[in-house]
Design a protein around this motif. Structure first.
Motif, short mmCIF file in Angstrom:
data_model
loop_
_atom_site.label_atom_id
_atom_site.label_comp_id
_atom_site.label_asym_id
_atom_site.label_seq_id
_atom_site.Cartn_x
_atom_site.Cartn_y
_atom_site.Cartn_z
N SER A 83 0.85 -1.18 0.00
CA SER A 83 0.00 0.00 0.00
C SER A 83 0.89 1.24 0.00
N VAL A 84 0.28 2.41 -0.16
CA VAL A 84 1.06 3.65 -0.16
C VAL A 84 1.84 3.79 1.14
N LYS A 85 1.18 3.50 2.25
CA LYS A 85 1.83 3.62 3.56
C LYS A 85 2.99 2.63 3.67
N GLN A 86 2.76 1.40 3.24
CA GLN A 86 3.82 0.39 3.29
C GLN A 86 4.99 0.75 2.38
N PHE A 87 4.67 1.38 1.24
CA PHE A 87 5.71 1.79 0.31
C PHE A 87 6.65 2.79 0.97
N PHE A 88 6.07 3.82 1.60
CA PHE A 88 6.91 4.83 2.24
C PHE A 88 7.61 4.29 3.47
N THR A 89 6.96 3.37 4.14
CA THR A 89 7.63 2.71 5.26
C THR A 89 8.83 1.92 4.77
N GLY A 90 8.65 1.25 3.61
CA GLY A 90 9.75 0.50 3.01
C GLY A 90 10.91 1.40 2.62
N LEU A 91 10.60 2.59 2.10
CA LEU A 91 11.66 3.54 1.74
C LEU A 91 12.45 3.99 2.96
N LEU A 92 11.76 4.15 4.09
CA LEU A 92 12.42 4.58 5.31
C LEU A 92 13.18 3.44 5.98
N THR A 93 12.74 2.22 5.71
CA THR A 93 13.41 1.06 6.30
C THR A 93 14.67 0.70 5.54
N ASP A 94 14.54 0.59 4.24
CA ASP A 94 15.69 0.29 3.37
C ASP A 94 16.07 1.56 2.62
N LYS A 95 17.14 2.20 3.05
CA LYS A 95 17.52 3.51 2.50
C LYS A 95 18.60 3.40 1.44
N THR A 96 18.62 2.27 0.74
CA THR A 96 19.60 2.09 -0.33
C THR A 96 19.49 3.21 -1.36
N TRP A 97 18.28 3.67 -1.61
CA TRP A 97 18.03 4.70 -2.63
C TRP A 97 18.60 6.06 -2.24
N LEU A 98 18.77 6.31 -0.92
CA LEU A 98 19.07 7.66 -0.45
C LEU A 98 20.41 8.21 -0.97
N PRO A 99 21.52 7.45 -0.88
CA PRO A 99 22.77 8.01 -1.41
C PRO A 99 22.70 8.38 -2.88
N TYR A 100 21.92 7.62 -3.63
CA TYR A 100 21.83 7.87 -5.07
C TYR A 100 20.90 9.06 -5.36
N ALA A 101 19.91 9.24 -4.50
CA ALA A 101 19.08 10.44 -4.62
C ALA A 101 19.92 11.69 -4.34
N LEU A 102 20.82 11.59 -3.36
CA LEU A 102 21.71 12.71 -3.07
C LEU A 102 22.66 12.98 -4.24
N ALA A 103 23.08 11.91 -4.91
CA ALA A 103 23.93 12.09 -6.10
C ALA A 103 23.18 12.83 -7.20
N VAL A 104 21.90 12.50 -7.38
CA VAL A 104 21.08 13.23 -8.36
C VAL A 104 20.98 14.70 -7.98
N LEU A 105 20.77 14.94 -6.71
CA LEU A 105 20.61 16.33 -6.24
C LEU A 105 21.91 17.12 -6.30
N SER A 106 23.03 16.44 -6.53
CA SER A 106 24.31 17.17 -6.62
C SER A 106 24.34 18.11 -7.81
#
Length: 407
Positions: A190-213
Motif C-alpha cells: 500500500s502507499v503507507k507500506q511503500f513509504f515505510t519501506g523507503l524509510l526502512t531500506d535507505k539504499t536509494w538515499l545516497p543515489y538520490a543525493l547524487a542526483v541532487l548534486s
C-alpha cells in the motif's frame, strides 16, 4: 577467473601502448573540441582550487571536473595538448580496468561485453583526444560497481563526481533510485507500506543525493551551464523550455544499432522479438501508435546552427544518408529501430536496465544537440550489467521465450 582478468588487463595494456605509438605519441594538431578545451584547461591552471568566480565564467557547457584535472596537468607540464591527451588516455585505461576487475568472477559473456564497449566508435575517439566524456564515464562505471557491491557511500561519491564531469550523468543514480522504488512497488505494498519501506531500506538515499548534486551547479549558474557559453552555442533560454522528441527517437535508434542488434547477432535470440507482439499485444500496439506519432510530428533532425554546422545527427544518420536512406523513409527506419529498443527493454519485466535506458533516452531529449556518443555511457553500463544474472537484465520469467539473453 582472476588469471583471465590478469591476462585481459595485460592484453589491454599492450593495445594501449600500440595505440600510443600509432598516434605518434599523441602529438599533432588539436582535434575539434580540443581547440577550446585546451584554453579552458589553461584557464583552470591559474587556480588549482577554482574560485566561484572562475566556476561561473569558464567557457564550456560541461561541469568542470575534467577541466580542473586538465588545469592541474597544465600547471605541472605546461600548455601541452599531448599531456592532456595522455591524461584522458590514462583515465580510459583505468575505466577498462574497472570494467574488467568489477565484472563477476564467472561469466561466459566477459569478452563479448568488453568488446562491445571497446568497438563503439566514439570510445576510441574519446580516449585518444582531450575530451570530457571518459572522465564522466569512469565515475558512472565505478558508481555502478559500488552499487552492485553494496558500497553505497562510495557509489554516491562516484556518481557525484560523474555529474560534476557531465551534467546528464545524473541519469544513472536516478535510474538506481527508480529501480529501488520499483522493487518496493512490485511487492504490492500500500502507499503507507511503500513509504515505510523507503524509510526502512535507505539504499536509494545516497543515489538520490547524487542526483541532487546537480542543484548547486544550477544555482551557481542560474541555469544548466554558464549563461555566456550557452548563448554562444545557441542554447539560449528559449530552447531550455523546449523538448526534442526527435533526439529521443535517435538515441533509441543508436541503442538498437550499437547494443541490441549486436546482442541479437551474438545470442541468436531473435525469437524474443518475433514473439513479442503475440506475448504482449497491447504493449506492441501502443508502441506502434506512439512511434508513428513521434516520427510524424517530431522527426529526428540535427540542431544545425552557425555554431554547430555538421548536418547529421551522428554516425548512424550519416551512414543512412550515405546509402540513400533519406526523408520520411529514414524516419520510418529510425522508428523501427526505436521499436526494437522498446521491445527489448520495456516489457512487463521492467528492471534496472529498463530504468537506465528509459531515464537516459528521456533526458537526451533535452540535449543541446544529438550525437551518437551521448549514448555511450548508457551502452557501457548495459554491457557491464549484461555479465550479471537475470536480476540485472530481466526479472525472472516463466515464459520460455522471455529468457535472459545469452542463456
Amino acid at each position: 577467473m582472476r588469471s583471465q582478468k590478469l591476462y585481459t588487463s595485460f592484453g589491454i595494456l599492450i593495445i594501449f601502448i600500440a595505440i600510443f605509438f600509432l598516434k605518434q605519441n599523441f602529438l599533432g594538431e588539436k582535434y575539434q573540441d580540443e581547440h577550446h578545451y585546451l584554453p579552458t584547461a589553461v584557464f583552470f591552471s591559474k587556480e588549482p582550487i577554482p574560485s566561484l568566480d572562475l566556476l561561473k565564467s569558464y567557457g564550456e557547457l560541461n561541469t568542470p571536473v575534467p577541466f580542473i584535472l586538465g588545469g592541474w596537468v597544465v600547471s605541472v607540464f605546461g600548455e601541452n595538448i599531448q599531456c592532456l591527451r595522455l591524461l584522458t588516455f590514462a583515465v580510459s585505461f583505468a575505466l577498462l580496468m574497472i570494467f574488467v576487475w568489477g565484472s563477476p568472477d564467472h561469466s561466459k559473456r566477459f569478452f563479448l561485453c568488453l568488446a562491445g564497449l571497446m568497438i563503439f566508435p566514439n570510445y576510441y575517439l574519446c580516449s585518444v583526444y582531450y575530451y570530457t566524456d571518459i572522465f564522466a564515464m569512469i565515475g558512472v562505471l565505478a558508481g555502478v560497481v559500488a552499487y552492485i557491491r553494496k558500497a553505497h557511500g562510495w557509489g554516491m561519491l562516484f556518481f557525484i563526481g560523474a555529474v560534476a564531469s557531465r551534467q546528464y550523468m545524473l541519469a544513472f543514480p536516478a535510474a538506481i533510485v527508480a529501480y529501488e522504488c520499483l522493487e518496493l512497488l512490485k511487492k504490492g505494498f500500500s502507499v503507507k507500506q511503500f513509504f515505510t519501506g523507503l524509510l526502512t531500506d535507505k539504499t536509494w538515499l545516497p543515489y538520490a543525493l547524487a542526483v541532487l548534486s546537480i542543484v548547486p551547479w544550477v544555482l551557481l549558474w542560474k541555469g544548466p551551464a554558464p549563461a555566456a557559453v550557452m548563448t554562444m552555442q545557441y542554447y539560449d533560454s528559449d530552447k531550455l523550455i523546449q523538448y526534442n522528441f526527435g533526439y529521443v527517437i535517435y538515441s533509441s535508434a543508436c541503442l538498437a544499432v550499437y547494443y541490441i542488434i549486436p546482442e541479437v547477432l551474438i545470442t541468436r535470440n531473435l525469437r524474443y522479438f518475433i514473439d513479442f507482439p503475440k506475448n504482449h499485444p497491447r504493449l506492441f500496439i501502443g508502441y506502434i501508435i506512439l512511434i508513428g506519432a513521434l516520427i510524424t510530428l517530431f522527426p529526428a533532425k540535427q540542431a544545425y546552427n552557425p555554431y554547430f554546422t555538421w548536418p547529421y545527427l551522428g554516425y548512424v544518420d550519416q551512414l543512412f544518408m550515405t546509402i540513400g536512406i533519406t526523408g520520411f523513409f529514414k524516419q520510418i527506419v529510425f522508428g523501427l529501430l526505436m521499436l526494437i529498443t522498446m521491445m527489448r527493454f520495456f516489457s512487463p519485466y521492467f528492471n534496472l536496465t529498463s530504468c537506465v535506458v528509459l531515464i537516459n533516452i528521456l533526458l537526451l531529449g533535452k540535449a543541446q544537440l544529438s550525437w551518437d556518443k551521448y549514448s555511450l555511457p548508457m551502452i557501457m553500463v548495459l554491457w557491464f550489467l549484461a555479465m550479471f544474472d537475470n536480476h540485472w537484465l530481466f526479472t525472472a520469467s516463466n515464459r520460455k521465450q522471455d529468457k535472459l539473453f545469452y542463456h
